[in-house]
Design a protein around this motif. Structure first.
Motif, PDB file in Angstrom:
ATOM      1  N   GLN A 165       0.805  -1.225   0.000  1.00  5.39           N
ATOM      2  CA  GLN A 165       0.000   0.000   0.000  1.00  5.39           C
ATOM      3  C   GLN A 165       0.841   1.280   0.000  1.00  5.39           C
ATOM      4  O   GLN A 165       0.523   2.222  -0.754  1.00  5.39           O
ATOM      5  N   PRO A 166       1.899   1.387   0.819  1.00  3.10           N
ATOM      6  CA  PRO A 166       2.693   2.619   0.766  1.00  3.10           C
ATOM      7  C   PRO A 166       3.263   2.904  -0.625  1.00  3.10           C
ATOM      8  O   PRO A 166       3.308   4.056  -1.055  1.00  3.10           O
ATOM      9  N   LEU A 206       1.907   1.911  -3.513  1.00  2.00           N
ATOM     10  CA  LEU A 206       0.780   2.308  -4.365  1.00  2.00           C
ATOM     11  C   LEU A 206       0.379   3.754  -4.087  1.00  2.00           C
ATOM     12  O   LEU A 206       0.135   4.524  -5.030  1.00  2.00           O
ATOM     13  N   ASP A 207       0.325   4.138  -2.827  1.00  2.00           N
ATOM     14  CA  ASP A 207      -0.038   5.510  -2.475  1.00  2.00           C
ATOM     15  C   ASP A 207       0.947   6.503  -3.085  1.00  2.00           C
ATOM     16  O   ASP A 207       0.547   7.546  -3.633  1.00  2.00           O
ATOM     17  N   GLU A 208       2.224   6.183  -2.984  1.00  2.00           N
ATOM     18  CA  GLU A 208       3.267   7.060  -3.531  1.00  2.00           C
ATOM     19  C   GLU A 208       3.169   7.130  -5.053  1.00  2.00           C
ATOM     20  O   GLU A 208       3.308   8.199  -5.657  1.00  2.00           O
ATOM     21  N   PHE A 209       2.894   5.989  -5.684  1.00  2.00           N
ATOM     22  CA  PHE A 209       2.782   5.940  -7.144  1.00  2.00           C
ATOM     23  C   PHE A 209       1.586   6.777  -7.601  1.00  2.00           C
ATOM     24  O   PHE A 209       1.706   7.580  -8.542  1.00  2.00           O
ATOM     25  N   ASN A 210       0.441   6.586  -6.978  1.00  2.00           N
ATOM     26  CA  ASN A 210      -0.745   7.355  -7.351  1.00  2.00           C
ATOM     27  C   ASN A 210      -0.503   8.858  -7.211  1.00  2.00           C
ATOM     28  O   ASN A 210      -0.890   9.650  -8.086  1.00  2.00           O
ATOM     29  N   ALA A 211       0.147   9.241  -6.113  1.00  2.00           N
ATOM     30  CA  ALA A 211       0.404  10.660  -5.872  1.00  2.00           C
ATOM     31  C   ALA A 211       1.383  11.235  -6.900  1.00  2.00           C
ATOM     32  O   ALA A 211       1.202  12.356  -7.382  1.00  2.00           O
ATOM     33  N   GLY A 212       2.394  10.455  -7.238  1.00  2.00           N
ATOM     34  CA  GLY A 212       3.418  10.947  -8.150  1.00  2.00           C
ATOM     35  C   GLY A 212       3.036  10.882  -9.619  1.00  2.00           C
ATOM     36  O   GLY A 212       3.498  11.707 -10.434  1.00  2.00           O
ATOM     37  N   ARG A 213       2.192   9.935  -9.979  1.00  2.00           N
ATOM     38  CA  ARG A 213       1.845   9.716 -11.393  1.00  2.00           C
ATOM     39  C   ARG A 213       0.439  10.194 -11.756  1.00  2.00           C
ATOM     40  O   ARG A 213       0.069  10.151 -12.927  1.00  2.00           O
ATOM     41  N   GLY A 214      -0.327  10.622 -10.761  1.00  5.52           N
ATOM     42  CA  GLY A 214      -1.676  11.074 -11.031  1.00  5.52           C
ATOM     43  C   GLY A 214      -2.627   9.952 -11.394  1.00  5.52           C
ATOM     44  O   GLY A 214      -3.665  10.173 -12.028  1.00  5.52           O
ATOM     45  N   GLU A 236      11.682   9.219  13.130  1.00  5.42           N
ATOM     46  CA  GLU A 236      11.950   7.796  13.286  1.00  5.42           C
ATOM     47  C   GLU A 236      10.862   6.890  12.739  1.00  5.42           C
ATOM     48  O   GLU A 236      11.014   5.670  12.742  1.00  5.42           O
ATOM     49  N   SER A 237       9.754   7.454  12.243  1.00  9.41           N
ATOM     50  CA  SER A 237       8.680   6.630  11.688  1.00  9.41           C
ATOM     51  C   SER A 237       8.360   6.981  10.231  1.00  9.41           C
ATOM     52  O   SER A 237       7.369   6.496   9.693  1.00  9.41           O
ATOM     53  N   LYS A 238       9.175   7.797   9.600  1.00 13.39           N
ATOM     54  CA  LYS A 238       8.902   8.266   8.241  1.00 13.39           C
ATOM     55  C   LYS A 238       9.124   7.137   7.237  1.00 13.39           C
ATOM     56  O   LYS A 238      10.257   6.708   7.016  1.00 13.39           O
ATOM     57  N   ILE A 239       8.048   6.690   6.578  1.00 14.46           N
ATOM     58  CA  ILE A 239       8.161   5.546   5.666  1.00 14.46           C
ATOM     59  C   ILE A 239       8.743   5.920   4.308  1.00 14.46           C
ATOM     60  O   ILE A 239       9.127   5.036   3.547  1.00 14.46           O
ATOM     61  N   PRO A 260       3.932  -3.849   8.255  1.00 17.68           N
ATOM     62  CA  PRO A 260       2.714  -3.260   7.681  1.00 17.68           C
ATOM     63  C   PRO A 260       2.677  -3.309   6.166  1.00 17.68           C
ATOM     64  O   PRO A 260       1.695  -2.876   5.559  1.00 17.68           O
ATOM     65  N   TYR A 261       3.726  -3.842   5.557  1.00 17.66           N
ATOM     66  CA  TYR A 261       3.835  -3.790   4.096  1.00 17.66           C
ATOM     67  C   TYR A 261       3.197  -5.032   3.455  1.00 17.66           C
ATOM     68  O   TYR A 261       3.864  -5.876   2.858  1.00 17.66           O
ATOM     69  N   VAL A 262       1.881  -5.116   3.574  1.00 18.22           N
ATOM     70  CA  VAL A 262       1.144  -6.248   2.999  1.00 18.22           C
ATOM     71  C   VAL A 262       1.072  -6.098   1.485  1.00 18.22           C
ATOM     72  O   VAL A 262       0.730  -5.030   0.969  1.00 18.22           O
ATOM     73  N   ASN A 263       1.407  -7.148   0.758  1.00 15.34           N
ATOM     74  CA  ASN A 263       1.319  -7.129  -0.699  1.00 15.34           C
ATOM     75  C   ASN A 263      -0.143  -7.254  -1.120  1.00 15.34           C
ATOM     76  O   ASN A 263      -0.892  -8.079  -0.574  1.00 15.34           O
TER      77      ASN A 263
END
Length: 260
Positions: A80-81, A83-91, A151-154, A215-218
């Motif tokens: 999910q992290p 995918l979230d980054e991809f959606n934000a960066g690629r629109g 210390e928690s920045k993904i 937390p990095y569930v595929n």
């Protein structure tokens, strides 16, 4: 009329009819374990009238582009992290269908047997995409090698390191290339799918590895227009079946952990 021949003809016609009207579902996946899991559920889906077409990719960009452009129906390779980054960066507007498994992220080396042996100035390779690079740094922080400003920045990068007592030299590289350059660096932080593909055993070869609580569930990913389709939901249910759970536990022996 020969009764036996009639039954054979009816059965053949039914098989042809089922094949002719089977709904096709194309899924982009990285080779291990994603494509292997999809191939495992393919026969069960065929019995439910879904013809699964698995296309293998070796990068983390094209699978999302292919789905967004409607060249593929879904993909299975990311968490999910990312995918979230991809959606934000690629629109893009790709969405999660379901979570399937966790691949504990690990640090590997062909030069040392323990992180205690890591020398000052050692070269450490991490993935160059924001989420997996941050994931690598969080793992190194957990191992006591660095401290991040947050210390928690993904999505942390080497620029976010507040304390680096061993003066480690970080190299940010394409995730898929990391197993191939393992002998050129002191340590490489490698996604488990690429580690498995390269013949590494995460539970035995990793110097440090995430726990099963990662937390990095595929996830299985699709578009808003097809995520709730009958065929997609059949695939989602198949990937979360008891048969798949047993397959994961037996085949990957802890290197891949069911998330359901």
């Amino acid at each position: 009329m020969n009764f036996k021949k009639t039954l054979v003809a009816i059965a053949a016609a039914a098989t042809f009819s089922s094949a002719a009207f089977a709904e096709k579902l194309s899924v982009a996946a990285t080779p291990v374990p994603h494509a292997e899991l999809l191939e495992f559920v393919k026969p069960a889906l065929a019995e439910q009238g879904v013809e699964l077409d698995v296309k293998v990719f070796t990068d983390y960009v094209q699978p999302n582009i292919q789905v967004d452009q409607k060249r593929m129906d879904a993909n299975f390779f990311q968490h999910q992290p990312y995918l979230d980054e991809f959606n934000a960066g690629r629109g893009t507007d790709l969405v999660t269908v379901t979570g399937v498994h966790v691949e504990p992220f690990g640090a590997y080396s062909s030069k040392i047997k323990s992180l205690d042996e890591l020398k000052d100035g050692a070269v450490v390779a991490i993935p160059n995409d924001p989420t997996n690079g941050g994931r690598a740094l969080l793992l190194l922080q957990k191992a006591g090698l660095i401290t991040l400003e947050d210390e928690s920045k993904i999505t942390a990068t080497p620029r976010d390191i507040a304390d680096n007592p061993k003066d480690l030299d970080f190299k940010e590289l394409e995730a898929a290339t990391l197993p191939r350059i393992l002998n050129q660096v002191d340590v490489a932080l490698i996604n488990t799918n690429y580690a498995l593909e390269a013949g590494l055993n995460p539970s035995e070869d990793a110097l440090v590895i995430e726990g099963a609580e990662s937390p990095y569930v595929n996830i299985l990913v699709a578009r808003p227009d097809n995520k709730d389709s009958e065929a997609m939901q059949k695939l989602a249910n198949a990937l979360k079946s008891d048969a798949v759970k047993d397959f994961i536990m037996e085949k990957y022996e802890g290197a891949v952990v069911p998330a359901f």
